[in-house]
Design an enzyme around this catalytic site. Structure first.
Site, short mmCIF file in Angstrom:
data_model
loop_
_atom_site.label_atom_id
_atom_site.label_comp_id
_atom_site.label_asym_id
_atom_site.label_seq_id
_atom_site.Cartn_x
_atom_site.Cartn_y
_atom_site.Cartn_z
N CYS A 36 0.80 -1.29 0.09
CA CYS A 36 -0.06 -0.08 0.00
C CYS A 36 0.86 1.15 -0.06
CB CYS A 36 -1.04 0.04 1.28
SG CYS A 36 -0.12 0.11 2.86
N GLU A 99 8.48 -0.85 11.84
CA GLU A 99 7.31 -1.64 11.61
C GLU A 99 7.74 -3.02 11.14
OE1 GLU A 99 5.40 -2.80 9.14
OE2 GLU A 99 6.51 -1.51 7.41
#
Length: 408
Positions: A36, A99
């Site tokens: 994304c 992350e």
């Protein structure tokens, strides 16, 4: 977002794209990473060495005007390409520093490249190197240990207070995006039992289904508190939906120990006095924001350490890659010397067959082999070619055979 969605690859289109790049000769090895937040093509060989060739292919494949990508694309070559992949793998290039999800996405992309037979020797080595770098950064720095979001901070606090969350039950009050994000983190940390209390039954039911939980009304909260270990609330109610009386009554009836309550609402959903009750631990959005900000600072500091590790690993990968460039020359050298050895061996074996002393023949063979191998290099040293000076050739000779060391 408008640019990224135009060049994003669908799961079914990735395999086609890999094979299209190979069949058209744009690349000999290729891996496409499409998430994304990024579309990246890692490749080696082929006619796509110039960025314009690869960008043209990308635009043709998606039917996009190349001008649409102006100012939005980037290109890294050789070691800088390796550095970029290592940074991406470690989460240093992500919107949230450190992350871990991106590493899983890279591994998925690698599997697709393997299925398409597009990951050759160089990309195989590069990808496995990236996985190792990411593992090293995770183990040697605190890049992923500190919470950086409100939702994750809530889960981290719950885990610190209650220990493992695998046998715990969560009561979610509200069904908005924040609650859903908290629920996702709780499930990732082992919570399997969810109760969802919401003013609107339909939304509460939808969230409960996604979490494999059960939906309830707000009126049932007092009874749900008896079984809950973690309570997270985020509604738009102007008044508290969890009163001190309800919590006090639940604590008297429950057989469990501590109750963790997280209030993410403004105005507050949980009466502040609840935090004064025995075995009740109440945290507000301000508490969690402080934790998230501290976690962000900690991750930034860890990112600096990670950059140092990546610099070391890029240098290591560079050495390996440069070693590949000399492999053909080494093969030619070995082949040349082996040819001379076989030729001289056949010539001197005849002398042994004729009955001459093997020791004498062996000594003559070794001298003849040395002379044959060294003839051309010595001739070149005496008559330097235009491309290399005698000083450079002598220096190369000293380095290759450690002649200076031998003389010392």
């Amino acid at each position: 977002m408008e640019v990224r969605e135009k060049v994003a690859f669908s799961p079914e289109g990735l395999l086609i794209a890999h094979r299209d790049l190979l069949s058209k000769g744009v690349a000999k090895e290729v891996l496409i990473l499409s998430t994304c937040n990024r579309t990246e093509i890692y490749y080696h060989g082929g006619c796509g060495g110039h960025v314009d060739v690869m960008q043209s292919w990308l635009c043709d494949f998606h039917g996009v005007d190349p001008r649409f990508l102006a100012g939005h694309s980037y290109f890294h070559a050789q070691d800088e390409a390796a550095r970029h992949l290592f940074r991406v793998s470690c989460g240093l290039d992500s919107m949230i520093i450190g992350e871990p999800q991106i590493l899983g996405q890279i591994k998925d992309a690698y599997q697709i490249a393997a299925d398409a037979a597009s990951a050759g020797p160089l990309l195989n080595r590069l990808l496995h190197w990236a996985f190792r770098v990411a593992k090293r950064v995770r183990s040697e720095t605190a890049i992923g240990s500190a919470p950086v979001s409100i939702a994750y901070a809530a889960v981290s606090l719950s885990k610190q207070l209650l220990g493992t969350l695998e046998d715990k039950e969560a009561l979610l009050i509200g069904a908005g995006e924040t609650i859903e994000l908290v629920a996702t983190h709780l499930r990732e940390h082992g919570v399997e039992r969810f109760a969802v209390a919401n003013r609107t039954p339909e939304r509460g039911q939808q969230l409960a289904q996604r979490m494999n939980g059960t939906a309830f009304s707000l009126a049932q909260i007092p009874d749900l508190l008896v079984q809950a270990d973690v309570v997270v609330s985020s509604t738009a109610s102007p008044l508290p939906v969890v009163t001190v009386a309800a919590v006090a009554d639940a604590m008297a009836r429950r057989r469990k120990g501590e109750l963790m309550l997280v209030d993410l609402a403004v105005p507050r959903d949980i009466a502040p006095e609840v935090g004064k009750l025995a075995n009740c631990y109440l945290y507000t959005i301000d508490d969690l924001n402080d934790i998230a900000q501290a976690g962000l600072r900690a991750r930034r500091e860890a990112a600096l350490e990670a950059e140092g590790i990546i610099a070391e690993e890029v240098a290591g990968f560079q050495q390996w890659r440069e070693s590949l460039e000399v492999v053909p020359a080494i093969r030619r050298l070995r082949g040349h010397v082996e040819g001379s050895r076989k030729e001289e061996l056949q010539r001197f074996l005849r002398y042994i067959d004729q009955g001459q002393d093997p020791r004498v023949v062996l000594d003559a063979f070794s001298k003849a082999l040395i002379n044959k191998i060294l003839h051309e290099p010595i001739a070149t040293l005496r008559q330097p070619c235009q491309e290399a000076t005698s000083e450079n050739l002598v220096a190369a000779l000293d380095i290759l055979f450690h002649l200076s060391d031998a003389e010392g």
